[in-house]
Write a protein that holds these residues in place. Structure first.
Motif, PDB file in Angstrom:
ATOM      1  N   LEU A  27     -23.909 -44.983  28.776  1.00  0.00           N
ATOM      2  CA  LEU A  27     -25.221 -45.339  28.227  1.00  0.00           C
ATOM      3  C   LEU A  27     -25.932 -44.109  27.670  1.00  0.00           C
ATOM      4  O   LEU A  27     -26.556 -44.167  26.601  1.00  0.00           O
ATOM      5  CB  LEU A  27     -26.079 -46.004  29.300  1.00  0.00           C
ATOM      6  N   ASP A  28     -25.834 -42.984  28.386  1.00  0.00           N
ATOM      7  CA  ASP A  28     -26.462 -41.750  27.911  1.00  0.00           C
ATOM      8  C   ASP A  28     -25.864 -41.319  26.577  1.00  0.00           C
ATOM      9  O   ASP A  28     -26.577 -40.806  25.698  1.00  0.00           O
ATOM     10  CB  ASP A  28     -26.289 -40.639  28.946  1.00  0.00           C
ATOM     11  N   LYS A  61     -33.708 -46.658  12.682  1.00  0.00           N
ATOM     12  CA  LYS A  61     -34.482 -47.110  13.832  1.00  0.00           C
ATOM     13  C   LYS A  61     -35.945 -46.703  13.698  1.00  0.00           C
ATOM     14  O   LYS A  61     -36.849 -47.463  14.062  1.00  0.00           O
ATOM     15  CB  LYS A  61     -33.880 -46.547  15.119  1.00  0.00           C
ATOM     16  N   TYR A  70     -28.015 -46.758  21.022  1.00  0.00           N
ATOM     17  CA  TYR A  70     -28.478 -47.644  22.089  1.00  0.00           C
ATOM     18  C   TYR A  70     -29.331 -48.754  21.481  1.00  0.00           C
ATOM     19  O   TYR A  70     -30.217 -48.503  20.670  1.00  0.00           O
ATOM     20  CB  TYR A  70     -29.298 -46.845  23.100  1.00  0.00           C
ATOM     21  N   ARG A  71     -29.034 -49.981  21.872  1.00  0.00           N
ATOM     22  CA  ARG A  71     -29.680 -51.138  21.261  1.00  0.00           C
ATOM     23  C   ARG A  71     -30.924 -51.542  22.045  1.00  0.00           C
ATOM     24  O   ARG A  71     -30.858 -51.804  23.244  1.00  0.00           O
ATOM     25  CB  ARG A  71     -28.708 -52.314  21.175  1.00  0.00           C
ATOM     26  N   ASP A  72     -32.049 -51.578  21.353  1.00  0.00           N
ATOM     27  CA  ASP A  72     -33.307 -52.043  21.933  1.00  0.00           C
ATOM     28  C   ASP A  72     -33.542 -53.489  21.508  1.00  0.00           C
ATOM     29  O   ASP A  72     -33.305 -53.854  20.359  1.00  0.00           O
ATOM     30  CB  ASP A  72     -34.470 -51.179  21.454  1.00  0.00           C
ATOM     31  N   LEU A 127     -24.571 -43.332  24.270  1.00  0.00           N
ATOM     32  CA  LEU A 127     -25.128 -44.214  23.245  1.00  0.00           C
ATOM     33  C   LEU A 127     -26.519 -43.757  22.820  1.00  0.00           C
ATOM     34  O   LEU A 127     -26.843 -43.711  21.629  1.00  0.00           O
ATOM     35  CB  LEU A 127     -25.200 -45.651  23.764  1.00  0.00           C
ATOM     36  N   LYS A 128     -27.334 -43.397  23.792  1.00  0.00           N
ATOM     37  CA  LYS A 128     -28.691 -42.957  23.484  1.00  0.00           C
ATOM     38  C   LYS A 128     -28.681 -41.649  22.699  1.00  0.00           C
ATOM     39  O   LYS A 128     -29.459 -41.473  21.751  1.00  0.00           O
ATOM     40  CB  LYS A 128     -29.490 -42.822  24.776  1.00  0.00           C
ATOM     41  N   ALA A 129     -27.809 -40.714  23.089  1.00  0.00           N
ATOM     42  CA  ALA A 129     -27.740 -39.429  22.394  1.00  0.00           C
ATOM     43  C   ALA A 129     -27.300 -39.597  20.947  1.00  0.00           C
ATOM     44  O   ALA A 129     -27.725 -38.847  20.060  1.00  0.00           O
ATOM     45  CB  ALA A 129     -26.780 -38.499  23.130  1.00  0.00           C
ATOM     46  N   GLY A 173     -27.953 -42.210  19.145  1.00  0.00           N
ATOM     47  CA  GLY A 173     -28.867 -43.122  18.457  1.00  0.00           C
ATOM     48  C   GLY A 173     -28.329 -44.526  18.311  1.00  0.00           C
ATOM     49  O   GLY A 173     -28.774 -45.279  17.437  1.00  0.00           O
TER      50      GLY A 173
END
Length: 406
Positions: free
Chosen positions: A21-22, A348, A30-32, A24-26, A28
């Motif tokens: 997950l980290d 995003k 990660y799905r909001d 994915l966030k790094a 960009g």
């Protein structure tokens, strides 16, 4: 003796998952999720944490989920039959509406049988996996841009496959010709591809299938309801009836939920009798099926013709306004309008600003749905959209893009 040393620390629970997950966030990626509760009395709008916003990325292409006939059919059916069917299709879950709907779908697509599933994804995975496993010698030829559900159905089967370049007839023919004529073959592709809005050369693929002894499996997900004289898809538009299996959904232009496959009687009876994702799952409630029947009645009527005409006219108007504003977009021949906003972080940011400052919601599309560098918005322009709303959307988008050029 009790040691005064601290005991060894246990590994962090779910460390590998947290790391994934980290990452994915790094990157960009990660799905909001954006909460939006649609307003039936104010079509094209929704509530987002109590604030009224416009939604420009829904798959409810015709607005049928908020059509009075469809809503009334579901409400009336709920009051008469309840909120669920109580089991699987095999155990008291097959309603009269299932029977009526499957008969209608078979006739609509000029096939012997149709089979309704809980979703289009399940329809693709279960049908492809079940049929291919039953005939392991069948080789699959799959378009490179096929939807994940098609990819998963082919992959899970374990059958030999060739991935041909997107809509590339030469690549497909070379691969077909390399196999013995007598070997069973299945060509798997879509009619309208949702990320670019382009359309497959269906007639030419059918010609190749005849020449090289292949069957065809066509996903018409994004064409059902919006293409063809009665909304039956691109095949109906071009008058092509040689496709072996046609897949469609209710969760997009039809405005309800579920999916289906139409095709020859024996293969689909085999799927009905063997597919785990069909046999071992609770069925769609009767009320939703009655709403689907009501929606299809509108889609197949003169009102449906007008809705399709307005949808395509609005999409063309949106493309013109984007061109005039100098905003890059894919000149798709369908109702879909892909707007290019390269950069995972940038797309995003632009999406968030449109929502926060202009009350416009359009979901960013990034990897793996599209290649890195191909980030975009997939804009949909419903029949009820006005020219003023389209102009305001383009003006807001142009401002956000100009303020965030990279």
């Amino acid at each position: 003796m009790i040691s005064t040393l601290d005991p060894p620390r246990a590994p962090e629970a779910y460390a590998a998952l947290r790391a994934g997950l980290d990452q994915l966030k790094a990157e960009g990626l990660y799905r909001d999720f954006v909460a939006c509760s649609y307003l039936a009395a104010d079509r094209g709008h929704a509530l987002h944490h109590g604030r009224r916003i416009q939604v420009w990325c829904t798959n409810d292409y015709l607005g049928m989920s908020q059509h009075r006939d469809v809503m009334h059919a579901q409400l009336a059916s709920t009051l008469r039959h309840g909120t669920g069917n109580g089991g699987s299709r095999n155990i008291a879950g097959t309603s009269e509406a299932h029977v009526e709907l499957e008969a209608l779908l078979a006739v609509w697509h000029a096939k012997e049988r149709a089979l309704v599933f809980t979703s289009g994804y399940v329809a693709n995975v279960e049908t492809l996996t079940t049929l291919l496993r039953a005939e392991p010698e069948t080789m699959v030829f799959s378009d490179a841009l096929n939807h994940r559900s098609l990819i998963e159905g082919v992959r899970t089967s374990g059958n030999a496959k060739h991935i041909f370049a997107h809509n590339d007839l030469t690549d497909l023919e070379l691969a077909l010709a390399a196999q013995p004529l007598e070997r069973p073959k299945l060509i798997v592709f879509e009619s309208v591809y949702s990320m670019d809005g382009d359309v497959a050369p269906i007639r030419e693929i059918c010609d190749l299938a005849e020449r090289y002894n292949a069957r065809t499996y066509l996903d018409e997900t994004h064409a059902i309801g919006v293409q063809g004289p009665t909304g039956a898809g691109v095949c109906e538009t071009i008058g092509e009836d040689r496709i072996t299996f046609v897949q469609g959904v209710f969760g997009k232009a039809v405005g309800t939920t579920g999916g289906y496959v139409a095709g020859p009687d024996v293969p689909l009876d085999y799927v009905r009798s063997h597919a785990p994702g069909f046999i071992f799952t609770t069925t769609i409630p009767r009320a939703s099926l009655d709403a689907t029947l009501a929606s299809l009645a509108v889609i197949r009527s003169p009102e449906g013709v007008r809705l399709r005409e307005d949808l395509h006219a609005n999409a063309e108007l949106m493309r013109r306004r984007l061109t005039e504003a100098g905003i890059a977009h894919v000149p798709a021949p369908s109702h879909l309008v892909p707007v290019l906003v390269p950069g995972g972080a940038r797309v995003k940011r632009v999406s968030r600003r449109l929502l926060d400052e202009f009350s416009i919601y359009v979901q960013p599309i990034n990897f793996p749905s599209v290649p890195k560098g191909g980030e975009r918005f997939r804009v949909t322009v419903a029949p009820f959209r006005t020219e003023q709303q389209i102009d305001r959307f383009v003006e807001a988008l142009a401002q956000c893009l100009a303020d965030d050029p990279s």
